[in-house]
Design an enzyme around this catalytic site. Structure first.
Site, PDB file in Angstrom:
ATOM      1  N   GLU A 127       1.615 -16.331   5.214  1.00  0.00           N
ATOM      2  CA  GLU A 127       1.358 -16.100   3.793  1.00  0.00           C
ATOM      3  C   GLU A 127       0.229 -15.066   3.680  1.00  0.00           C
ATOM      4  O   GLU A 127      -0.760 -15.169   4.415  1.00  0.00           O
ATOM      5  CB  GLU A 127       0.944 -17.391   3.090  1.00  0.00           C
ATOM      6  CG  GLU A 127       0.839 -17.197   1.583  1.00  0.00           C
ATOM      7  CD  GLU A 127       0.493 -18.480   0.824  1.00  0.00           C
ATOM      8  OE1 GLU A 127       0.238 -19.523   1.456  1.00  0.00           O
ATOM      9  OE2 GLU A 127       0.481 -18.410  -0.402  1.00  0.00           O
ATOM     10  N   GLY A 267      -8.809 -21.385   4.703  1.00  0.00           N
ATOM     11  CA  GLY A 267      -9.132 -22.764   5.060  1.00  0.00           C
ATOM     12  C   GLY A 267      -7.996 -23.408   5.838  1.00  0.00           C
ATOM     13  O   GLY A 267      -8.209 -24.000   6.895  1.00  0.00           O
ATOM     14  N   ALA A 268      -6.782 -23.288   5.313  1.00  0.00           N
ATOM     15  CA  ALA A 268      -5.642 -23.930   5.942  1.00  0.00           C
ATOM     16  C   ALA A 268      -4.351 -23.419   5.317  1.00  0.00           C
ATOM     17  O   ALA A 268      -4.381 -22.821   4.246  1.00  0.00           O
ATOM     18  CB  ALA A 268      -5.721 -25.440   5.777  1.00  0.00           C
ATOM     19  N   MET A 269      -3.211 -23.706   5.987  1.00  0.00           N
ATOM     20  CA  MET A 269      -1.931 -23.168   5.537  1.00  0.00           C
ATOM     21  C   MET A 269      -0.818 -24.194   5.684  1.00  0.00           C
ATOM     22  O   MET A 269      -0.699 -24.855   6.709  1.00  0.00           O
ATOM     23  CB  MET A 269      -1.633 -21.899   6.358  1.00  0.00           C
ATOM     24  CG  MET A 269      -0.303 -21.268   6.064  1.00  0.00           C
ATOM     25  SD  MET A 269      -0.242 -20.644   4.344  1.00  0.00           S
ATOM     26  CE  MET A 269       1.520 -20.751   4.045  1.00  0.00           C
ATOM     27  N   GLU A 270       0.021 -24.243   4.649  1.00  0.00           N
ATOM     28  CA  GLU A 270       1.016 -25.318   4.499  1.00  0.00           C
ATOM     29  C   GLU A 270       2.369 -25.041   5.141  1.00  0.00           C
ATOM     30  O   GLU A 270       3.389 -25.572   4.682  1.00  0.00           O
ATOM     31  CB  GLU A 270       1.220 -25.574   3.007  1.00  0.00           C
ATOM     32  CG  GLU A 270       1.981 -24.465   2.234  1.00  0.00           C
ATOM     33  CD  GLU A 270       1.093 -23.424   1.552  1.00  0.00           C
ATOM     34  OE1 GLU A 270      -0.049 -23.215   2.006  1.00  0.00           O
ATOM     35  OE2 GLU A 270       1.572 -22.812   0.574  1.00  0.00           O
ATOM     36  N   HIS A 303      -4.209 -31.333   0.313  1.00  0.00           N
ATOM     37  CA  HIS A 303      -3.698 -30.140  -0.369  1.00  0.00           C
ATOM     38  C   HIS A 303      -2.512 -29.539   0.400  1.00  0.00           C
ATOM     39  O   HIS A 303      -1.444 -29.311  -0.187  1.00  0.00           O
ATOM     40  CB  HIS A 303      -4.834 -29.123  -0.505  1.00  0.00           C
ATOM     41  CG  HIS A 303      -4.438 -27.834  -1.131  1.00  0.00           C
ATOM     42  ND1 HIS A 303      -4.624 -27.560  -2.472  1.00  0.00           N
ATOM     43  CD2 HIS A 303      -3.847 -26.721  -0.612  1.00  0.00           C
ATOM     44  CE1 HIS A 303      -4.175 -26.351  -2.740  1.00  0.00           C
ATOM     45  NE2 HIS A 303      -3.705 -25.811  -1.625  1.00  0.00           N
ATOM     46  N   GLU A 304      -2.704 -29.299   1.673  1.00  0.00           N
ATOM     47  CA  GLU A 304      -1.624 -28.655   2.435  1.00  0.00           C
ATOM     48  C   GLU A 304      -0.418 -29.586   2.535  1.00  0.00           C
ATOM     49  O   GLU A 304       0.726 -29.151   2.449  1.00  0.00           O
ATOM     50  CB  GLU A 304      -2.097 -28.214   3.822  1.00  0.00           C
ATOM     51  CG  GLU A 304      -3.355 -27.336   3.837  1.00  0.00           C
ATOM     52  CD  GLU A 304      -3.315 -26.147   2.890  1.00  0.00           C
ATOM     53  OE1 GLU A 304      -2.215 -25.705   2.499  1.00  0.00           O
ATOM     54  OE2 GLU A 304      -4.409 -25.651   2.520  1.00  0.00           O
ATOM     55  N   HIS A 307       1.614 -29.547  -0.662  1.00  0.00           N
ATOM     56  CA  HIS A 307       2.447 -28.350  -0.815  1.00  0.00           C
ATOM     57  C   HIS A 307       3.879 -28.598  -0.347  1.00  0.00           C
ATOM     58  O   HIS A 307       4.788 -27.862  -0.722  1.00  0.00           O
ATOM     59  CB  HIS A 307       1.880 -27.187   0.003  1.00  0.00           C
ATOM     60  CG  HIS A 307       0.911 -26.308  -0.730  1.00  0.00           C
ATOM     61  ND1 HIS A 307       1.150 -25.814  -1.993  1.00  0.00           N
ATOM     62  CD2 HIS A 307      -0.286 -25.781  -0.352  1.00  0.00           C
ATOM     63  CE1 HIS A 307       0.128 -25.041  -2.358  1.00  0.00           C
ATOM     64  NE2 HIS A 307      -0.758 -25.010  -1.387  1.00  0.00           N
ATOM     65  N   GLU A 326      -0.288 -23.099  -6.235  1.00  0.00           N
ATOM     66  CA  GLU A 326      -1.694 -23.343  -5.896  1.00  0.00           C
ATOM     67  C   GLU A 326      -2.431 -24.135  -6.985  1.00  0.00           C
ATOM     68  O   GLU A 326      -3.127 -25.094  -6.683  1.00  0.00           O
ATOM     69  CB  GLU A 326      -2.411 -22.031  -5.571  1.00  0.00           C
ATOM     70  CG  GLU A 326      -1.884 -21.331  -4.309  1.00  0.00           C
ATOM     71  CD  GLU A 326      -1.984 -22.176  -3.043  1.00  0.00           C
ATOM     72  OE1 GLU A 326      -2.636 -23.242  -3.064  1.00  0.00           O
ATOM     73  OE2 GLU A 326      -1.386 -21.761  -2.014  1.00  0.00           O
TER      74      GLU A 326
HETATM   75  N1  BES Z   1      -1.514 -21.335   0.857  1.00  0.00           N
HETATM   76  C1  BES Z   1      -2.922 -21.418   1.018  1.00  0.00           C
HETATM   77  C2  BES Z   1      -3.433 -20.644   2.186  1.00  0.00           C
HETATM   78  C3  BES Z   1      -3.433 -19.148   2.019  1.00  0.00           C
HETATM   79  C4  BES Z   1      -4.296 -18.575   1.155  1.00  0.00           C
HETATM   80  C5  BES Z   1      -2.612 -18.343   2.717  1.00  0.00           C
HETATM   81  C6  BES Z   1      -4.305 -17.185   1.011  1.00  0.00           C
HETATM   82  C7  BES Z   1      -2.606 -16.990   2.562  1.00  0.00           C
HETATM   83  C8  BES Z   1      -3.467 -16.391   1.708  1.00  0.00           C
HETATM   84  C9  BES Z   1      -3.381 -22.858   1.187  1.00  0.00           C
HETATM   85  O1  BES Z   1      -2.541 -23.799   0.631  1.00  0.00           O
HETATM   86  C10 BES Z   1      -4.675 -22.983   0.471  1.00  0.00           C
HETATM   87  O2  BES Z   1      -4.673 -22.917  -0.717  1.00  0.00           O
HETATM   88  N2  BES Z   1      -5.768 -23.119   1.197  1.00  0.00           N
HETATM   89  C11 BES Z   1      -7.094 -23.149   0.641  1.00  0.00           C
HETATM   90  C12 BES Z   1      -7.692 -24.523   0.673  1.00  0.00           C
HETATM   91  C13 BES Z   1      -7.267 -25.372  -0.480  1.00  0.00           C
HETATM   92  C14 BES Z   1      -7.766 -26.778  -0.366  1.00  0.00           C
HETATM   93  C15 BES Z   1      -7.696 -24.823  -1.812  1.00  0.00           C
HETATM   94  C16 BES Z   1      -7.915 -22.205   1.482  1.00  0.00           C
HETATM   95  O3  BES Z   1      -7.450 -21.810   2.549  1.00  0.00           O
HETATM   96  O4  BES Z   1      -9.013 -21.873   1.067  1.00  0.00           O
HETATM   97 ZN    ZN Z   2      -2.666 -24.103  -1.390  1.00  0.00          ZN
END
Ligand code: BES
Ligand code: ZN
Length: 871
Positions: A127, A267-270, A303-304, A307, A326
């Protein structure tokens, strides 16, 4: 050479893809420098697209090795392949298969997008548009395919091989190599693709879904750190159970895997069935993680995981709809955390973060609607506005239609859009369908940038026992009578001397909510037997700035008497904010006394809440309250003086609280909310004592540091000491670094604390930190710990009058931009509020932005931020 302003992609120009991809078969041979991707795509013309159009596949930094169409080699003039795309000039009019072999170098991938290596572990981040760095593809979320992935690797280098979906086969592939085949039956967009290969340790457990499916859940971490993965695994199980009870959403595969890696942009990815995490949001032990870290791990795991339904089963049609997954998923993780912890305490934390990040964004040059209409670089739109204001919109919708209708609407949304790539309109249509309401006025929240201002006044008529509230809404920058109003749910009540007035009635208020859907409105309460204080926007019922002129005494009545915990906290914040902006010793003393009475009566019954009441509005919040001419030094001095005053007046009480809480602190560490709340109040008390009397503070903090048995208390004590110049501070910092030299995540905390010291000497300190052997520009967490903490967490030194703070950040951006543009561009957003600074500082910031703008070959990510910030 000047960087061009990057071209814009526009929502109104959306059109379906000319081709669709139904199946993807991947055979990936992992190799540190030459990884081969053999991809077979089952394509067909899209009935909704242009018939006979050429096929264009996206690519980024790819090298094509070979290509075949329906099993036959292609003539050289039938296609074009460059690093950034593949074109097939005359595709067949019926379904066809395209086999593409590409080769990439994961070790050289410093952008951490696509397939890369972190600490020797192969992992992916696709992503928003990283899949095109693995193979040529229709890399857009409305192209959904079923993936089968064969991963092959050296057995010693990568004993663990993970993919999306279910494991269907694994075995050996020659003497030193082995393979695994993963199949994901759920069609998905390419951005949810993932694979992992490496030496990893694991903890696992089983979960049986409400449908009776047995799921193996595992968390993979660096070998030797398995004992720090248990909390994350437990959070996975609690998330699965919660999504079943709260939303009726079961998990849909036989495996759910979470992998922690140390080099990660976000932070992380789903990714479907294979979430990949920044290890900072997985690894936790009492010795290395704070209460805040535990809470963040729980929230991000949730959160992940959530998703899987809000994002994966129902995905986004295009990236303009990002808030669809999101904002909704943030709302869901917030509800989860509220159910796991204290709901009011969690709500206050959410609002603090919204005000700290989203309000300034919405008031500055980077402002945009929750659903943007145009972007140059989508990675720059994963913003506080899309996420946090997006979540507030979902929350308002629930407030407006009620919890039961909201749940019915969510069920309808999932049912109608399962397996589809949806839009914000599809989301709202589900709620319109179950309620019969017209939500078109409410939908303006998605389109309108800026934080609305809600002005309220009250008139009381004792003779008639009548109270009249007048409301006016306005949107800054969008003046003019013809801007249609927003639909603002105003949760409210009237508070008398001894508590909420239950006898007051108003025909316009239902279940404590007045819906303001006009520019102005007046509502009348009858049966109001004494002059009340209005309690408005209870629980922060809408993301607005409230203007309500109350006296300190009226606000202190709300602190003492309101039934709404959020507004009790807010009342104290409002008084404190005014005292920071307009210092006044007599009023400050009265405030301290009121806080003292509050502490006496309830600090020990809800320590976490009391700690929040004691925490003054941040310097950033004070700056945000001023529209212009911000002098961060003046704000810092005023806030510090108020803290010192409170610390002095409240000292005896704070000491009593500290002693009482210390007695309760004997048991072994537990990260639960109640224990964390007691620690937070104890540390807030010490913080105020130290502000009032730095000498005592330094020795108490040194003492707490020495006795600490967990990272929460240790770091709190170090943070307090870090604000008090002297030998004790330097010794404490040195001792901490020595003790945790082999703990990267703890060292990040050590770097971050120092980068935030609000003293001129911090600039030199940061130069020394950057020369520290543990500093590296290739690890995003480390860069953020040092430079991010400075840029976002040290307002006086970042905005130094001599411009040296801006230079430091600009130098880092310049040094990082080509290697990792995403992280560089994020750092740049620290300049977002530059125009609100007083003139000389603003001039320095402007110079620096122009310097960055002139960097030859500046990335699109950074060029976009700079152009809009200067804009
Ligand atoms: N889908 C996002 C990760 C992401 C963000 C991928 C931007 C590519 C570009 C993931 O679900 C997400 O939102 N992660 C957040 C943490 C969340 C608890 C708000 C993050 O990575 O900060
Ligand atoms: Zn997210």
């Amino acid at each position: 050479m000047r960087t061009e302003t990057p071209p814009l992609i526009r929502l109104e120009e959306y059109r379906p893809s000319d081709y669709l991809i139904d199946r993807v078969d991947l055979d990936i041979r992992l190799d540190p420098h030459a990884t081969r991707i053999d991809a077979t795509l089952a394509l067909r013309p899209n009935p909704a697209g242009r018939a006979g159009a050429p096929l264009h596949l996206d690519g980024d930094d790819l090298r094509l090795v070979s290509v075949a169409l329906d099993g036959a080699a292609l003539a050289a003039d039938a296609y074009t392949a460059t690093p950034s795309g593949f074109g097939l000039h005359a595709p067949p009019g019926q379904p066809f298969s395209l086999r593409l072999v590409t080769e990439i170098d994961p070790t050289a991938n410093t952008k951490l997008m696509g397939l890369y290596r972190s600490n020797g572990v192969y992992c992916t981040q696709c992503e928003a548009d990283g899949f095109r760095r693995i193979t040529y593809f229709l890399d857009r979320p409305d192209v959904m395919a079923v993936y089968t992935t064969r991963i092959e690797a050296d057995r010693a280098e990568a004993p663990v091989l993970l993919g999306n979906g279910n494991l269907v086969e694994s075995g050996s592939a020659g003497t030193d190599r082995h393979f695994a085949i993963w199949h994901d039956p759920h069609p998905k967009p390419a951005y949810l693709f993932a694979l992992v290969g490496g030496r990893l340790g694991q903890v696992e457990t089983r979960f049986t879904t409400m449908e009776g499916r047995a799921v193996t859940c595992a968390v993979y971490v660096e070998p030797g750190k398995e004992d720090r993965a248990g909390y994350a695994l437990d959070a996975v199980i609690r998330s699965m159970r919660w999504d079943e009870t709260a939303f009726g959403r079961p998990y849909d595969l036989d495996a759910f895997n979470v992998v922690a890696v140390s080099d990660f942009n976000m932070g992380a990815m789903e990714n479907k069935g294979l979430n990949i995490f920044n290890d900072k949001y997985v690894l936790a032990s009492p010795e290395t993680a704070t209460d805040g870290d535990y809470a963040a791990i729980e929230a991000i795991i949730a959160h992940e995981y959530f998703h899987n339904w809000s994002g994966n089963r129902v995905t986004c049609r295009d990236w303009f709809q990002l808030c669809l997954k999101e904002g909704l998923t943030v709302f869901r993780d917030q509800e989860f955390s509220s159910d796991m912890r204290s709901r009011p305490v969690h709500r206050i934390a959410e609002v603090r973060s919204l005000r700290a990040r989203q309000f300034p964004e919405d008031a500055g040059p980077l402002r945009h609607p929750v659903r943007p209409r145009a972007y140059a670089e989508i990675n720059n739109f994963y913003t506080a506005t899309v996420y946090d204001k997006g979540a507030e919109i979902v929350r308002m919708l629930r407030t407006l239609i009620g919890a039961d209708a909201f749940r019915a609407g969510m069920d309808r949304y999932f049912a109608d859009n399962d397996g589809r790539a949806a839009t914000v309109e599809d989301f709202l249509a589900a709620f319109a369908a179950v309620t019969g309401r017209d939500l078109s006025a409410f939908a303006r929240w998605y389109e309108r940038p800026g934080t609305p201002r809600l002005t309220a006044t009250m008139a009381y008529d004792p003779a008639a026992s009548r109270c009249t509230l007048r409301f006016t809404q306005s949107l800054p920058g969008e003046g003019g009578r013809d801007t249609p109003p927003l639909v603002i749910p105003v949760a409210l009540g009237l508070v008398g001397a001894a508590g909420p007035l239950s006898g007051a009635t108003c025909p316009d208020v239902r279940d404590g909510i007045f819906v303001l859907d006009r520019a102005e409105a007046e509502i009348v309460f009858d049966g109001v037997t004494e002059e009340p204080v209005p309690s408005l926007m209870r629980d922060f019922s809408a993301p607005v700035r409230l203007d309500l002129a109350l006296t300190d005494a009226q606000r202190m009545r709300l602190l003492a008497q309101d039934s709404d915990p959020f507004n009790r906290w807010q009342a104290a914040q409002d008084v404190a904010l005014r005292l920071i902006l307009e210092p006044d010793p007599a009023r400050a003393y009265a405030f301290a006394e009121a806080l003292g009475r509050f502490l006496d009566s309830e600090a020990l019954s809800d320590p976490a809440f009391a700690a929040l009441v004691l925490a003054l509005p941040s310097e950033g919040e004070a700056a945000d309250a001023l529209l212009s001419d911000v002098d961060p030094d003046a704000i810092h001095r005023a806030r510090f003086a108020l803290r010192a005053h409170l610390g002095q007046v409240l000292r005896p009480r704070l000491e009593r609280l500290d002693a009482a809480l210390a007695a309760a602190d004997d048991a072994a560490y537990s990260p639960d909310a109640a224990s964390a709340g007691r620690r937070s109040l104890r540390n807030a008390a010490l913080d105020l004592i130290a502000a009032g009397d730095p000498e005592t503070g330094a020795s108490r903090a040194a003492d707490r540091l020495a006795r600490a048995t967990n990272m929460t208390d240790r770091l709190a004590a170090l943070g307090i000491l870090a604000l008090i110049p002297g030998q004790a501070r330097e010794e404490a910092l040195a001792g901490f670094a020595e003790r945790f030299a082999d703990e990267p995540l703890v060292l990040d905390k050590w770097f971050a604390i120092q980068a935030q010291i609000p003293e001129p000497g911090t600039l030199d300190r940061i130069a020394r930190l950057k020369a520290h052997p543990a500093f590296t520009m290739t690890n995003p967490n480390r860069v953020r710990a040092v430079v991010g903490s400075f840029a976002f967490g040290n307002p006086t030194q970042f905005a130094r009058a001599d411009g040296a703070g801006f230079s430091l950040v600009a130098d880092t951006v310049a040094a990082l931009d080509s290697a990792n543009p995403q992280v560089a561009a994020r750092l740049l957003t620290a300049f977002g509020s530059w125009r609100r600074l007083e003139k000389s500082r603003a001039a320095k910031a402007g110079e620096m932005l122009n310097r960055i703008k002139a960097i030859p070959g500046l990335s699109r990510d950074s060029a976009d931020i700079v152009a809009r910030t200067l804009g």
